[in-house]
Write a protein that holds these residues in place. Sequence first.
Motif, PDB file in Angstrom:
ATOM      1  N   ARG A 237      16.731 -20.784   5.936  1.00  0.00           N
ATOM      2  CA  ARG A 237      16.309 -19.799   6.939  1.00  0.00           C
ATOM      3  C   ARG A 237      15.082 -20.262   7.715  1.00  0.00           C
ATOM      4  O   ARG A 237      14.682 -19.638   8.683  1.00  0.00           O
ATOM      5  CB  ARG A 237      15.937 -18.495   6.252  1.00  0.00           C
ATOM      6  N   ASP A 239      12.085 -20.111   6.707  1.00  0.00           N
ATOM      7  CA  ASP A 239      10.952 -19.204   6.494  1.00  0.00           C
ATOM      8  C   ASP A 239       9.779 -19.895   5.810  1.00  0.00           C
ATOM      9  O   ASP A 239       8.619 -19.664   6.130  1.00  0.00           O
ATOM     10  CB  ASP A 239      11.375 -18.039   5.576  1.00  0.00           C
ATOM     11  N   ALA A 274       9.946 -12.795   2.168  1.00  0.00           N
ATOM     12  CA  ALA A 274      11.080 -13.737   2.235  1.00  0.00           C
ATOM     13  C   ALA A 274      11.658 -13.976   0.840  1.00  0.00           C
ATOM     14  O   ALA A 274      12.876 -14.042   0.661  1.00  0.00           O
ATOM     15  CB  ALA A 274      10.625 -15.046   2.866  1.00  0.00           C
ATOM     16  N   GLU A 278      15.464 -13.244  -0.439  1.00  0.00           N
ATOM     17  CA  GLU A 278      16.341 -14.257  -1.058  1.00  0.00           C
ATOM     18  C   GLU A 278      16.835 -13.791  -2.419  1.00  0.00           C
ATOM     19  O   GLU A 278      17.987 -14.014  -2.783  1.00  0.00           O
ATOM     20  CB  GLU A 278      15.592 -15.584  -1.216  1.00  0.00           C
TER      21      GLU A 278
END
Length: 284
Positions: A237, A239, A274, A278
């Motif tokens: 992603r 992130d 984040a 996940e």
Amino acid sequence: MKIAHATGIGRSAVRRVGVDARRRLDVGALAAAIARDRAADEEPFLVVGTAGTTGYGAIDPLPAIADLCAAEGLAFHVDAAWGGYALLSDRLRGFLRGIERADSITWDAHKTLPVPMGAGMFLARASRATAEAFHVSTSYVPDAVSGGVDLYQHSPQWSRRFIGLKVFLTLAELGAAGIADLVDRQTAVAALLRDELARAGWTIRSDTPLALVCFSHPELEPSRERVPRLLRGLEARGDAWLSEVRVPAGGSLLRACVTSHKTNEDDVRALARALDRELASLRR
Ligand SMILES: Cc1ncc(COP(=O)(O)O)c(C=O)c1O
């Protein structure tokens, strides 16, 4: 291991010494290893302690290792490649007590300070040993300049790159107080991350005053697969990037190391969010 190989001592001459529950070198095990080698007519000569291990940020009991080295007549090297930055902060310096008794130290300025890679340093006390190892005499090399240590006579290199310039300029621009401020800020950001993660139900698995956090989550632990999967998802992603620390007993942990002075409180909160995202996606 690489250096043992490169110098010709050989990898088989290296002894790995166990650690205690806080993952710090076990000095009793070190003393036993020295005694065992001597009894077998081997010749121990060097002990390497670590001030800030890569995985967990553990700091070996440096004063006790220094005592043992002094009693046994062994050289003492401290790998402070990462953790050496603690010496730049009044708050952290005490954790590295004993490092001043080392015969040599490695420190990588680029691991913490805002300087480009690589700015690794090997600091050794100029001694008879370094002179014996590196002394050469030729007609074309000028005699040592008096009043200083001639590095040509105490280290492998003569012509060297000016790696120190970027470190010097950073120090000159920020000063000791400015550098200490950066270091303290990075440490405070890591402490905030520790708190945020613990509050969100993550389990903190490292025990270090340095800017590093190893952690896991009860939902990740039943399977060896989940930590790498979570890390891959996080990275995909875009992130954040965290590393994985494999645990000798099996499984792995997540590892966040604050290496930039630009990492701030917002980054920590974004990372915590984040990670929760996940974790939730692994449940699906
Ligand atoms: C404790 C420690 N020692 C040594 C190294 C290797 O340093 P270098 O890249 O300068 O060889 C690292 C790199 O992460 C480290 O964390």
